[in-house]
Design an enzyme around this catalytic site. Structure first.
Site, PDB file in Angstrom:
ATOM      1  N   ARG A 163       0.821  -1.223   0.000  1.00 57.23           N
ATOM      2  CA  ARG A 163       0.000   0.000   0.000  1.00 57.23           C
ATOM      3  C   ARG A 163       0.851   1.268   0.000  1.00 57.23           C
ATOM      4  O   ARG A 163       0.526   2.262   0.634  1.00 57.23           O
ATOM      5  CB  ARG A 163      -0.960   0.032   1.219  1.00 57.23           C
ATOM      6  CG  ARG A 163      -2.035  -1.039   1.311  1.00 57.23           C
ATOM      7  CD  ARG A 163      -2.947  -1.096   0.115  1.00 57.23           C
ATOM      8  NE  ARG A 163      -2.335  -1.871  -0.948  1.00 57.23           N
ATOM      9  CZ  ARG A 163      -2.313  -3.194  -1.000  1.00 57.23           C
ATOM     10  NH1 ARG A 163      -2.903  -3.893  -0.086  1.00 57.23           N
ATOM     11  NH2 ARG A 163      -1.745  -3.824  -2.003  1.00 57.23           N
ATOM     12  N   SER A 236     -10.471   0.333   3.252  1.00 58.99           N
ATOM     13  CA  SER A 236      -9.827   0.071   4.549  1.00 58.99           C
ATOM     14  C   SER A 236      -9.270   1.376   5.091  1.00 58.99           C
ATOM     15  O   SER A 236      -8.536   2.070   4.382  1.00 58.99           O
ATOM     16  CB  SER A 236      -8.665  -0.907   4.374  1.00 58.99           C
ATOM     17  OG  SER A 236      -9.132  -2.098   3.809  1.00 58.99           O
ATOM     18  N   GLU A 332      -4.537   4.196   5.931  1.00 55.41           N
ATOM     19  CA  GLU A 332      -4.223   3.856   4.534  1.00 55.41           C
ATOM     20  C   GLU A 332      -4.487   5.020   3.580  1.00 55.41           C
ATOM     21  O   GLU A 332      -3.683   5.285   2.693  1.00 55.41           O
ATOM     22  CB  GLU A 332      -5.029   2.620   4.107  1.00 55.41           C
ATOM     23  CG  GLU A 332      -4.707   2.190   2.684  1.00 55.41           C
ATOM     24  CD  GLU A 332      -5.566   1.046   2.209  1.00 55.41           C
ATOM     25  OE1 GLU A 332      -5.448  -0.053   2.758  1.00 55.41           O
ATOM     26  OE2 GLU A 332      -6.357   1.258   1.273  1.00 55.41           O
TER      27      GLU A 332
HETATM   28  C1  LIG Z   1     -15.255   0.667  -1.104  1.00 57.22           C
HETATM   29  C2  LIG Z   1     -13.747   0.778  -1.319  1.00 57.22           C
HETATM   30  C3  LIG Z   1     -12.974  -0.373  -1.438  1.00 57.22           C
HETATM   31  C4  LIG Z   1     -11.580  -0.269  -1.658  1.00 57.22           C
HETATM   32  N1  LIG Z   1     -10.846  -1.430  -1.769  1.00 57.22           N
HETATM   33  C5  LIG Z   1      -9.522  -1.351  -1.995  1.00 57.22           C
HETATM   34  C6  LIG Z   1      -8.739  -2.549  -2.127  1.00 57.22           C
HETATM   35  O1  LIG Z   1      -9.243  -3.661  -2.067  1.00 57.22           O
HETATM   36  N2  LIG Z   1      -7.401  -2.429  -2.344  1.00 57.22           N
HETATM   37  C7  LIG Z   1      -6.807  -1.209  -2.443  1.00 57.22           C
HETATM   38  O2  LIG Z   1      -5.578  -1.169  -2.647  1.00 57.22           O
HETATM   39  N3  LIG Z   1      -7.513  -0.061  -2.347  1.00 57.22           N
HETATM   40  C8  LIG Z   1      -8.848  -0.108  -2.118  1.00 57.22           C
HETATM   41  N4  LIG Z   1      -9.581   1.049  -1.980  1.00 57.22           N
HETATM   42  C9  LIG Z   1      -8.905   2.345  -2.050  1.00 57.22           C
HETATM   43  C10 LIG Z   1      -8.983   3.037  -3.438  1.00 57.22           C
HETATM   44  O3  LIG Z   1     -10.036   2.543  -4.201  1.00 57.22           O
HETATM   45  C11 LIG Z   1      -7.678   2.880  -4.229  1.00 57.22           C
HETATM   46  O4  LIG Z   1      -6.598   3.368  -3.484  1.00 57.22           O
HETATM   47  C12 LIG Z   1      -7.741   3.609  -5.582  1.00 57.22           C
HETATM   48  O5  LIG Z   1      -6.574   3.317  -6.322  1.00 57.22           O
HETATM   49  C13 LIG Z   1      -7.870   5.118  -5.435  1.00 57.22           C
HETATM   50  O6  LIG Z   1      -8.140   5.651  -6.718  1.00 57.22           O
HETATM   51  P1  LIG Z   1      -8.776   7.097  -6.902  1.00 57.22           P
HETATM   52  O7  LIG Z   1      -8.743   7.434  -8.335  1.00 57.22           O
HETATM   53  O8  LIG Z   1     -10.093   7.144  -6.237  1.00 57.22           O
HETATM   54  O9  LIG Z   1      -7.710   7.975  -6.089  1.00 57.22           O
HETATM   55  P2  LIG Z   1      -7.999   9.329  -5.302  1.00 57.22           P
HETATM   56  O10 LIG Z   1      -8.700   9.012  -4.023  1.00 57.22           O
HETATM   57  O11 LIG Z   1      -8.613  10.331  -6.205  1.00 57.22           O
HETATM   58  O12 LIG Z   1      -6.502   9.763  -4.966  1.00 57.22           O
HETATM   59  C14 LIG Z   1      -5.730   8.989  -4.061  1.00 57.22           C
HETATM   60  C15 LIG Z   1      -4.310   9.562  -4.003  1.00 57.22           C
HETATM   61  O13 LIG Z   1      -3.683   9.387  -5.268  1.00 57.22           O
HETATM   62  C16 LIG Z   1      -3.343  10.651  -5.846  1.00 57.22           C
HETATM   63  N5  LIG Z   1      -3.630  10.552  -7.279  1.00 57.22           N
HETATM   64  C17 LIG Z   1      -4.810  10.230  -7.865  1.00 57.22           C
HETATM   65  N6  LIG Z   1      -4.673  10.199  -9.198  1.00 57.22           N
HETATM   66  C18 LIG Z   1      -3.380  10.504  -9.462  1.00 57.22           C
HETATM   67  C19 LIG Z   1      -2.621  10.662 -10.651  1.00 57.22           C
HETATM   68  N7  LIG Z   1      -3.162  10.466 -11.884  1.00 57.22           N
HETATM   69  N8  LIG Z   1      -1.309  11.004 -10.547  1.00 57.22           N
HETATM   70  C20 LIG Z   1      -0.740  11.223  -9.338  1.00 57.22           C
HETATM   71  N9  LIG Z   1      -1.405  11.085  -8.178  1.00 57.22           N
HETATM   72  C21 LIG Z   1      -2.709  10.738  -8.240  1.00 57.22           C
HETATM   73  C22 LIG Z   1      -4.202  11.674  -5.123  1.00 57.22           C
HETATM   74  O14 LIG Z   1      -3.594  12.961  -5.122  1.00 57.22           O
HETATM   75  C23 LIG Z   1      -4.272  11.071  -3.734  1.00 57.22           C
HETATM   76  O15 LIG Z   1      -3.097  11.373  -3.036  1.00 57.22           O
HETATM   77  C24 LIG Z   1     -10.972   0.986  -1.750  1.00 57.22           C
HETATM   78  C25 LIG Z   1     -11.765   2.151  -1.621  1.00 57.22           C
HETATM   79  C26 LIG Z   1     -13.142   2.045  -1.407  1.00 57.22           C
HETATM   80  C27 LIG Z   1     -13.981   3.292  -1.301  1.00 57.22           C
END
Ligand SMILES: Cc1cc2nc3c(=O)[nH]c(=O)nc-3n(C[C@H](O)[C@H](O)[C@H](O)COP(=O)(O)OP(=O)(O)OC[C@H]3O[C@@H](n4cnc5c(N)ncnc54)[C@H](O)[C@@H]3O)c2cc1C
Length: 341
Positions: A163, A236, A332
């Site tokens: 992570r 998480s 996380e």
């Molecule tokens: C219901 C649920 C279940 C989940 N299950 C899991 C799981 O099983 N495993 C897991 O690993 N994660 C899980 N997650 C967490 C999440 O889905 C992941 O971390 C996902 O990759 C986040 O993507 P996002 O586009 O929403 O990122 P955001 O929340 O928009 O951003 C997260 C971080 O990444 C940065 N960021 C986003 N896009 C970019 C980019 N293009 N370039 C540089 N930085 C960037 C942002 O600035 C921020 O710091 C879960 C979340 C939820 C709500």
């Protein structure tokens, strides 16, 4: 889309907390994304890049700068041996998984149902059910904040771990696209015991693995579902703690633990929370924030909660686990204008 002012960030995050942003720019093409970034950086503004907002907790005061929302699209198969894909950062991750499974390619089927964008996937090296992005990531295309240059960074240089990544740890810039190498076989190996036992097999067609993962995740409130209040979360809230084997020897004998290397073991954050007396559905008196009714690791907004309320429950969980086990749970998600201190 042109810049928007005063948008509430609670509307752009899955946890539905976060105050207003001074400016939000939504970039639908690669050129718009690069332009938005370079212009914002040149102006010296504070900036934040957002994909699906599914791994952030944004404070109630919001963000006094420019939020760049990544909404680029595109999945391209590159020439050469095997299945090499270039995926634009704004492509929804689960749509990408569905596409690869439909093509009969294996490698990311166990990562089905993870919300968010493909460009965010390397930030915390997403993982679930025995697969991690690092198993298949070849490189990222990166717009570097320090130099303003576009670079292709090989996965080996991204510091990908449990992570985490060099980008999560502070390498500043924007992932424009990711490159993945998948296998051209529709059979996937199941590396996660709970999934293998749910499906009753150790390898299966990728479509069956995807269905099995989506069902398990749904039962835990871990797929975004407008009809499931437990999915109003950021997944998480805490990572599974990694402690020294020496420290782990002092824990109760029944504490589940997995060896990660010669000296360290991983503990189950969910188990520690439950043993510390915090049950599913738990909430502090009068709070609009609760532990998910399906999984102790998720903190949910039951409706209209503030980031402060999220912080109160998260700190309570941390304190209870620390008091009982001497382990400080680490969050996380990425915090923006928010802290647990
Ligand atoms: C219901 C649920 C279940 C989940 N299950 C899991 C799981 O099983 N495993 C897991 O690993 N994660 C899980 N997650 C967490 C999440 O889905 C992941 O971390 C996902 O990759 C986040 O993507 P996002 O586009 O929403 O990122 P955001 O929340 O928009 O951003 C997260 C971080 O990444 C940065 N960021 C986003 N896009 C970019 C980019 N293009 N370039 C540089 N930085 C960037 C942002 O600035 C921020 O710091 C879960 C979340 C939820 C709500």
């Amino acid at each position: 889309m042109g810049p928007e002012a005063g948008l509430n960030l609670s509307e752009l995050t899955t946890l539905r907390v976060g105050g207003p942003a001074a400016t939000v720019i939504t970039a639908a093409t690669r050129d718009e994304l690069v332009d938005a970034a370079l212009t914002t950086w040149a102006a010296g503004d504070e900036w934040l890049v957002l994909g699906g907002g599914s791994n952030v907790v944004i404070g109630d005061d919001g963000f006094e700068g420019t939020v760049i929302r990544v909404a680029t699209r595109g999945i391209e198969r590159l020439p050469g041996d095997g299945v090499l894909l270039r995926v634009e950062a704004g492509e929804p991750w689960d749509g990408l998984v569905a596409h690869t499974v439909a093509q009969g390619w294996s490698g990311i089927e166990a990562l089905s149902g993870i919300p968010g964008s493909s460009g965010a996937a390397p930030i915390q090296n997403i993982g679930a059910y025995g697969q991690e992005l690092s198993d298949v990531l070849v490189a990222v295309e990166f717009l570097d904040y320090v130099t303003g240059d576009r670079q292709r960074i090989p996965a080996a240089e991204l510091g990908l771990g449990y992570r985490t990544s060099a980008i999560k740890a502070g390498r500043s810039g924007i992932v424009l696209a990711i490159e993945l190498r998948l296998r051209e076989t529709a059979d996937g190996v199941i590396r996660y015991p709970q999934l293998a036992s749910a499906l009753g097999v150790e390898s299966a067609p990728v479509a069956q693995i995807r269905d099995g993962v989506l069902a398990l995740r749904g039962a835990k409130g871990m797929v975004l579902d407008p009809h499931d209040p437990d999915s109003v979360s950021c997944g998480s809230f805490f990572t599974n703690p990694i402690v020294s084997e020496n420290f782990a020897r002092g824990l109760p004998a029944e504490t589940p633990q997995w060896l990660v290397d010669d000296v360290d073991v991983k503990l189950s954050a969910a188990w520690l929370i439950e043993q510390a007396g915090i049950t599913r559905g738990f909430r502090l008196p009068g709070s609009r924030v609760a532990i998910s009714s399906k999984h102790t690791l998720a903190i949910t907004n039951t409706g209209g909660a503030t980031a402060d309320e999220i912080g109160q429950l998260a700190r309570f969980v941390q304190q209870r686990v620390q008091a009982d086990f001497g382990v400080i749970l680490q969050p996380e998600p990425v915090f923006v204008g928010f802290s647990l201190l």
